[in-house]
Design an enzyme around this catalytic site. Structure first.
Site, mmCIF file in Angstrom:
data_model
loop_
_atom_site.group_PDB
_atom_site.id
_atom_site.type_symbol
_atom_site.label_atom_id
_atom_site.label_comp_id
_atom_site.label_asym_id
_atom_site.label_seq_id
_atom_site.Cartn_x
_atom_site.Cartn_y
_atom_site.Cartn_z
ATOM 1 N NE ARG A 24 -3.935 0.594 1.857
ATOM 2 C CZ ARG A 24 -5.178 0.722 2.342
ATOM 3 N NH1 ARG A 24 -5.410 1.517 3.363
ATOM 4 N NH2 ARG A 24 -6.182 0.056 1.795
ATOM 5 C CG HIS B 209 -8.398 0.102 -3.063
ATOM 6 N ND1 HIS B 209 -7.628 -0.981 -2.673
ATOM 7 C CD2 HIS B 209 -9.087 0.488 -1.954
ATOM 8 C CE1 HIS B 209 -7.854 -1.237 -1.394
ATOM 9 N NE2 HIS B 209 -8.726 -0.361 -0.940
ATOM 10 C CD GLN C 233 -13.090 -1.745 -1.210
ATOM 11 O OE1 GLN C 233 -12.333 -1.672 -0.268
ATOM 12 N NE2 GLN C 233 -14.312 -2.252 -1.084
ATOM 13 C CG ASP D 29 -13.564 6.316 -1.434
ATOM 14 O OD1 ASP D 29 -13.583 6.204 -0.197
ATOM 15 O OD2 ASP D 29 -12.501 6.299 -2.098
ATOM 16 C CB CYS E 212 -14.221 1.247 -0.340
ATOM 17 S SG CYS E 212 -13.731 2.975 -0.187
ATOM 18 N NE ARG F 249 -10.498 -5.319 0.173
ATOM 19 C CZ ARG F 249 -9.716 -4.312 0.589
ATOM 20 N NH1 ARG F 249 -10.261 -3.246 1.124
ATOM 21 N NH2 ARG F 249 -8.406 -4.340 0.418
#
Ligand code: CP
Ligand code: NVA
Length: 300
Positions: free
Chosen positions: A101, A128, A131, A219, A259, A287
């Site tokens: 990340r 991402h 996700q 988001d 998310c 996830r």
């Protein structure tokens, strides 16, 4: 030949469909193969904070029989100037995969180019993809299909939006993105994706976008690394909130996704996030299942 997962386009639409099937089987507990990654080690290198990505990878890796080694990158020699290239070469001798990340997408590209083990994107400023895997599984579970589902994303054309766009094109989802001018997703994605029949429309008016929505998604307005733009972004995105009124314009059986983490009262109101239409906790759970399927596919 090792394979990376830096964006959704690193797998084919067929592989994505198979991965979602596998994740559903893992979730249902119908899988018979125990611990396929027995004895392996996966590094989790994080430049940014995380709740879901970190813990779902850690537990998923353990469930597959491997160990996860969490590393705050500030504690590596990387934080004192060792190059990403040397770090990649060295870690490849110890580990069987790396989840990173980070900020710039070019950082993960550099890591992947110099590593001889699979590199998985746990979020960059641009993408991402893990996700989006969970998002697709969630929509499939809740709506029974992906093809033809109308997904409306309201807000910033950020990393989450970019990966959703890629996933939509690959799966046949009809995606409408409502965002302010200048905050659209990255249009280079269209040239890269192998289409699975999905369509994307970008508009500026959220009310126009949400009509006939099966799924509403948002988001945060301020992503990690954009902390200096807080006041400006709050003004720009003010009209891009998922609230009761916006939800009332969608289909009666619309589901609401995020998310997480959410900034309650900014991009989404409490009453919507906590309503029966909200599927955000199932989405977060997914996830775990999708990343296990991904690790099984990539880590040898
Ligand atoms: N959705 C997501 O990636 O959450 P974290 O930042 O908590 O990992
Ligand atoms: N767009 C958000 C997603 C967090 C999971 C960010 O990058 O901070």
């Amino acid at each position: 030949m090792k394979r990376d997962f830096l964006t959704l386009s690193d797998i084919t639409p067929e592989e994505l469909a198979a991965l979602l099937e596998r994740a559903a089987a893992l979730k249902a507990g119908t899988d018979s193969s125990a611990c396929p990654l027995m004895g392996k080690s996966i590094g989790l290198l994080f430049d940014k904070t995380s709740t879901r990505t970190r813990i779902s990878f850690q537990t998923g890796i353990y469930q597959l029989g491997a160990q996860a080694i969490y590393i705050n990158t500030q504690e590596l020699q990387l934080g004192r100037g060792e190059t990403i290239e040397d770090t990649a070469r060295v870690l490849s001798r110890y580990l069987h995969g790396i989840v990173l990340r980070t900020y710039a997408h070019t950082t993960i590209e550099k890591l992947a180019a110099n590593a001889t083990i699979p590199v998985i994107n746990g979020l960059t400023d641009m993408h991402h993809p893990c996700q989006a895997l969970a998002d697709m599984l969630t929509i499939k579970e809740k709506k029974g299909r992906l093809r033809g589902v109308r997904l409306v994303y309201v807000g910033d054309g950020n990393n989450v939006a970019n990966s959703l766009l890629e996933a939509a094109l690959m799966t046949g989802v009809e995606l409408v993105i409502a965002c302010p001018k200048g905050y659209e997703p990255d249009n280079r994605i269209y040239t890269r994706v192998v289409s699975g029949g999905g369509r994307v429309r970008i508009v500026t008016d959220p009310e126009e976008a949400v009509r006939d929505a099966d799924v509403l998604y948002t988001d945060v307005w301020i992503s990690m690394g954009q902390e200096r733009e807080v006041e400006r972004r709050k003004k720009i995105f003010r009209g891009y909130q998922i609230n009761r009124r916006l939800v009332s314009l969608a289909k009666p059986d619309v589901i609401v996704m995020h998310c997480l983490p959410a900034h309650r009262g900014e991009e989404i109101t409490d009453d919507v996030l906590d309503s029966p239409q909200s599927v955000v906790i199932d989405q977060a759970e997914n996830r775990l299942h999708t990343q296990k399927a991904l690790l099984e596919m990539l880590v040898k």
